[in-house]
Structure formats: structure tokens, C-alpha cells
Design an enzyme around this catalytic site. Structure first.
Site, PDB file in Angstrom:
ATOM      1  N   HIS A 230       0.847  -1.195   0.000  1.00  0.00           N
ATOM      2  CA  HIS A 230       0.000   0.000   0.000  1.00  0.00           C
ATOM      3  C   HIS A 230       0.877   1.237   0.000  1.00  0.00           C
ATOM      4  O   HIS A 230       1.900   1.300   0.679  1.00  0.00           O
ATOM      5  CB  HIS A 230      -0.907   0.032   1.229  1.00  0.00           C
ATOM      6  CG  HIS A 230      -1.772   1.259   1.277  1.00  0.00           C
ATOM      7  ND1 HIS A 230      -2.953   1.374   0.578  1.00  0.00           N
ATOM      8  CD2 HIS A 230      -1.603   2.455   1.912  1.00  0.00           C
ATOM      9  CE1 HIS A 230      -3.491   2.563   0.789  1.00  0.00           C
ATOM     10  NE2 HIS A 230      -2.685   3.248   1.588  1.00  0.00           N
TER      11      HIS A 230
ATOM     12  N   ASP B  72     -14.991   3.147   7.635  1.00  0.00           N
ATOM     13  CA  ASP B  72     -13.887   4.042   7.291  1.00  0.00           C
ATOM     14  C   ASP B  72     -14.291   4.987   6.169  1.00  0.00           C
ATOM     15  O   ASP B  72     -13.985   6.180   6.205  1.00  0.00           O
ATOM     16  CB  ASP B  72     -12.659   3.235   6.886  1.00  0.00           C
ATOM     17  CG  ASP B  72     -11.565   4.115   6.308  1.00  0.00           C
ATOM     18  OD1 ASP B  72     -11.133   5.039   6.997  1.00  0.00           O
ATOM     19  OD2 ASP B  72     -11.158   3.882   5.153  1.00  0.00           O
TER      20      ASP B  72
ATOM     21  N   ARG C  36     -14.336  13.416   7.746  1.00  0.00           N
ATOM     22  CA  ARG C  36     -13.036  14.032   8.047  1.00  0.00           C
ATOM     23  C   ARG C  36     -12.645  15.030   6.962  1.00  0.00           C
ATOM     24  O   ARG C  36     -12.072  16.089   7.240  1.00  0.00           O
ATOM     25  CB  ARG C  36     -11.955  12.956   8.171  1.00  0.00           C
ATOM     26  CG  ARG C  36     -12.049  12.104   9.426  1.00  0.00           C
ATOM     27  CD  ARG C  36     -11.166  10.872   9.326  1.00  0.00           C
ATOM     28  NE  ARG C  36      -9.788  11.224   9.054  1.00  0.00           N
ATOM     29  CZ  ARG C  36      -8.894  10.406   8.491  1.00  0.00           C
ATOM     30  NH1 ARG C  36      -9.266   9.198   8.097  1.00  0.00           N
ATOM     31  NH2 ARG C  36      -7.660  10.803   8.294  1.00  0.00           N
TER      32      ARG C  36
ATOM     33  N   SER D 263      -7.281   4.055   9.053  1.00  0.00           N
ATOM     34  CA  SER D 263      -7.929   4.027   7.749  1.00  0.00           C
ATOM     35  C   SER D 263      -7.147   3.147   6.770  1.00  0.00           C
ATOM     36  O   SER D 263      -7.708   2.267   6.111  1.00  0.00           O
ATOM     37  CB  SER D 263      -8.052   5.448   7.196  1.00  0.00           C
ATOM     38  OG  SER D 263      -8.597   5.448   5.903  1.00  0.00           O
TER      39      SER D 263
ATOM     40  N   LYS E 131      -8.048  -1.339   5.618  1.00  0.00           N
ATOM     41  CA  LYS E 131      -8.241  -1.859   4.255  1.00  0.00           C
ATOM     42  C   LYS E 131      -7.321  -3.041   3.989  1.00  0.00           C
ATOM     43  O   LYS E 131      -7.709  -4.024   3.358  1.00  0.00           O
ATOM     44  CB  LYS E 131      -7.989  -0.757   3.225  1.00  0.00           C
ATOM     45  CG  LYS E 131      -8.943   0.427   3.319  1.00  0.00           C
ATOM     46  CD  LYS E 131      -8.638   1.433   2.229  1.00  0.00           C
ATOM     47  CE  LYS E 131      -9.471   2.690   2.351  1.00  0.00           C
ATOM     48  NZ  LYS E 131      -9.086   3.536   3.496  1.00  0.00           N
TER      49      LYS E 131
END
Length: 433
Positions: free
Chosen positions: A82, A161, A168, A183, A187
Site C-alpha cells: 500500500h 472508514d 473528516r 484508515s 483496508k
């Protein structure tokens, strides 16, 4: 349990219990907690923070709010990657075939982009016929058979999320390390991988502008991964300028091919090989980083990596001819050269401004439902450290629009020049494990 008491508890610097965190996440997702109360709590978290246990509990609450992907039928260790995001970041498209060439199972879940350019899924859809929506059986078959698959994320993956992130975004509570870390990691946990390599970007084109901020985020996410029994490594990499030379979608796919053929820009090649090597070690293919890095360099030199990319395109329904003939990728109607306004060395590039320019050309989305122009984007002819003369081409804009004056002016303003040659850039700042 009264929500106002939980707001006050965090406002006073207290720690929320696991039950309280699950109550908050479940209630807001179900709609029983109003936006104004959740906004107050998020702001309290921004000011007072969360400890490691709270962040892990928040991550798990996000995971439990929706689907979880079971990859148990895939043989061996499943490795994912990621990135916290940046301009010109096409690393995922490079590491999938590269790591799979080493025999490691790469089960990659990726998303679409909202902002500068498309996400990994958008870039792949530049390839005619490439299928990014796979059934669970197709996904598992491809990873078991070919060691790789990539698919769009499930719509019901971490819905809590998604809902909280949207809030947010409009309440100035995005820049909180605990909220960002939960967050991102939720995932990855929900996606079912056994091991994760995190690419934490730092610089003008990244969310984290300072090395201290990036390091704090990286350490927090590694702690979360370990606490939830996932092998996790974070690599802090440079985003003080766009990564590589291409920013867009189809043109970034073209640059991916160049890297896997051994002709890539040094920064993109080094970052990609570093991430891929750590993934290969976590996947059990090599005993240490140095051996993995050397072996993967050889995979590129022998042509095995680009052949694996061609195989990825073929097994997911795309036209593999584009790998040998990148001119078959979407091409823009117009190409505008941006000229240097002064002479000297390029000492800095505002990567975020370059990213916004790409979006103005059609390469990204301002709103979620905007259509991407896959051929739009730009080529960075000059980067930090390059010597230029006034009037030299520093960037080329690719677009289907006849007029792109706003994008051109933004690119010009993104470049900074000096008579003195700048110090070389560190592409890799730190590895946290």
C-alpha cells in the site's frame, strides 16, 4: 453509553475502551450518531491523539464494519502493498509482475483515484479490455496459478472508514496520524493478506510533508500490523517531486513497461525494487533484502519481469500487444511543450502543483463520478538536479483540450531554479519493521 460523555472523555485526554470504540463506529455507520457529534469526537482525537491500543481497536472496528476477504484457498504467504499516495506513483504496477516473477503470491486490492490522477485501477483500464472486476474464484485462481492478481476493492470493504473519511474530509480532521493509520491498515487487514509492505511518501507531493510526520505514521502503521498478526514493513520514500517522468494514466503504464525493460528513471526504479525486494523477503522467496534486490534486478535484465507483466495483462482480459507496442495505448490529441522561464539548475518542483495540472488536463477527478481521460497527463522532461537554459522544454502536456493555459501556468510555477547545483535526493529515507 452517552456519546457526549465519550466526546468529553477524549477532549480531556482520556483513552477510549475497546467497547466504546466499537459503539462509536457501529453507531455512526448505522446512522444513530449524528454528524455533528462525530465531528466533535474526530476533532478531539486530532488534538488529543490515541494510544497504540486505541488505534488497533479502531482499525479492527473498521475491519468488522463490512466484508472481509478470505484468501485461505491461496497457497503460501499472500503479500500486499500500500502507498500513502503521491504524484506519478505507479509502483504497484511494477511490483506485481516483479514480485510474482520471484514466485511470491501477490494478491493486490487497489482503488480508483480521486484527485490528481487515476488510481491503479484507472491506470490499468488504459489497457484495452483489461478486467479489474474479478470474482472471488477468478482472483484466487489467478494468484494460485500465475502468482498474481489485481482487482478493485469491494464496495463493502471497511464501510465505516469510508463514511468517517468523508466526514473528516469536510471537517479539517484528515491530518491525524491515528485516523490515517487506522484508515489505511483497516483496508489491508480486510483484504486478507498475510504480509504488507507500506510505502509512506514524504515531500511536496505527499500528504506527510515532513520526515518526522512520515516516520510517525510509518511506525504507527507497523505497530498496528504487528498487533493484528500481520507481517508489516514500512518504507519512507521521497515525494519531493513526481516519481519517475510520467504523470497520468496511459503514459504511466508506458513508463511501467520501461522500468520492467530496464530503461526506467532512477528514482522510480530504485523505489520499486526496494519495495519489491522487501515483499519478496516477507513472501519467503529470499533470506534477506540484499539477495532479493540483486535477484530482482536480474529478473529485469533477463526480460522475465516484462514478460510477467504481459502475462498479467493477458490473464485479466487485456490486450498483451500493448506491452511490446505501447503506442497502442490511448494517445492525446495535443502535446504542448512548457519552456523554462530562466536558466539554472532545477532545485525544487512542487509535486502537488504538477498533480493538479495533470487533473486540469483531464487525468484525474475533481468529483467521484468524473470521467478520466486516460490519454491525458504530462511528461517531466527536467527534474531536480537537471541543468536547463531559458527556453528549454521542461515538461510536455498531453491533453484532448485545445487550450490548457491554466495547467501550463501551474507547471511553470511548480519549477524552482538556482545557479547552484542541489544535493542529490535520497529516494529511500528509512525502513521501519
Amino acid at each position: 453509553m452517552r456519546f457526549v460523555d465519550l466526546i468529553n472523555k477524549k477532549k480531556q485526554g482520556g483513552n477510549l475502551t475497546r467497547d466504546e470504540i466499537h459503539f462509536i463506529v457501529e453507531g455512526y455507520t448505522a446512522g444513530t450518531i449524528p454528524d455533528y457529534q462525530m465531528s466533535a469526537l474526530l476533532m478531539a482525537i486530532c488534538f488529543k491523539g490515541m494510544d497504540k491500543r486505541e488505534i488497533a481497536d479502531l482499525t479492527l472496528a473498521y475491519v468488522n464494519s463490512g466484508d472481509q476477504i478470505d484468501l485461505a484457498e491461496i497457497e503460501g504467504i499472500k503479500v500486499d502493498k500500500h502507498s500513502t499516495g503521491g504524484v506519478g506513483d505507479k509502483v504497484s504496477l511494477i511490483i506485481i509482475p516483479l514480485v510474482a516473477s520471484a514466485g511470491v503470491h501477490v494478491a493486490k486490492m487497489s482503488g480508483r483515484g480521486l484527485g490528481h490522477t487515476g488510481g491503479t485501477i484507472d491506470k490499468l483500464e488504459s489497457i484495452d479490455g483489461f478486467k479489474t472486476e474479478l470474482t472471488r474464484d477468478e482472483f484466487i485462481h489467478n494468484v494460485n496459478t500465475y502468482k498474481m492478481a489485481i482487482a478493485g476493492q469491494s464496495a463493502n470493504l471497511t464501510p465505516a472508514d469510508k463514511k468517517i473519511y468523508a466526514l473528516r474530509d469536510v471537517t479539517a480532521t484528515v491530518d491525524s496520524v491515528p485516523l490515517i493509520a487506522a484508515s489505511v491498515m483497516s483496508k489491508k487487514i480486510a483484504s486478507g493478506a498475510d504480509a504488507v509492505v507500506l510505502d509512506v511518501k514524504v515531500g511536496s507531493g505527499a500528504f506527510m510533508k515532513s520526515l518526522a510526520e512520515a516516520k510517525e505514521l510509518a511506525e504507527t502503521m507497523v505497530e498496528i500490523g504487528k498487533s493484528l498478526n500481520r507481517k508489516t514493513i514500512a518504507i519512507v520514500t521521497d515525494m519531493s517531486q513526481p516519481l519517475g517522468r510520467e504523470v497520468g494514466n496511459a503514459n504511466e503504464v508506458k513508463e511501467v513497461i520501461e522500468v520492467l525493460e530496464g530503461r526506467g528513471a532512477p528514482d522510480l526504479t530504485i523505489v520499486s525494487l526496494t519495495i519489491a525486494a522487501h515483499m519478496a523477503v516477507l513472501g519467503g522467496a529470499y533470506p534477506d533484502f540484499d539477495k532479493a534486490y540483486t535477484a530482482l534486478e536480474l529478473v529485469i535484465k533477463t526480460g522475465k519481469a516484462v514478460e510477467k507483466l504481459k502475462q498479467l495483462v493477458k490473464i485479466q482480459g487485456g490486450n498483451p500487444d500493448v506491452i511490446e507496442n505501447p503506442e497502442k495505448l490511448p494517445q492525446a490529441k495535443y502535446h504542448f511543450e512548457v519552456k523554462a522561464t530562466e536558466s539554472g539548475y532545477v532545485t525544487a518542483i512542487n509535486a502537488e502543483a504538477v498533480g493538479v495540472s495533470a487533473m486540469l488536463l483531464g487525468a484525474g477527478r475533481k468529483k467521484k463520478d468524473d470521467q478520466i481521460a486516460h490519454a491525458a497527463g504530462l511528461t517531466m522532461v527536467k527534474k531536480i538536479g537537471d541543468k536547463v537554459n531559458k527556453g528549454d522544454t521542461i515538461c510536455i502536456l498531453h491533453t484532448d483540450m485545445e487550450n490548457c493555459e491554466e495547467a501550463e501556468n501551474m507547471v511553470k510555477s511548480a519549477y524552482y531554479f538556482s545557479d547552484n547545483e542541489p544535493q542529490p535526493i535520497n529516494y529511500i529515507y528509512e525502513v521501519i519493521q
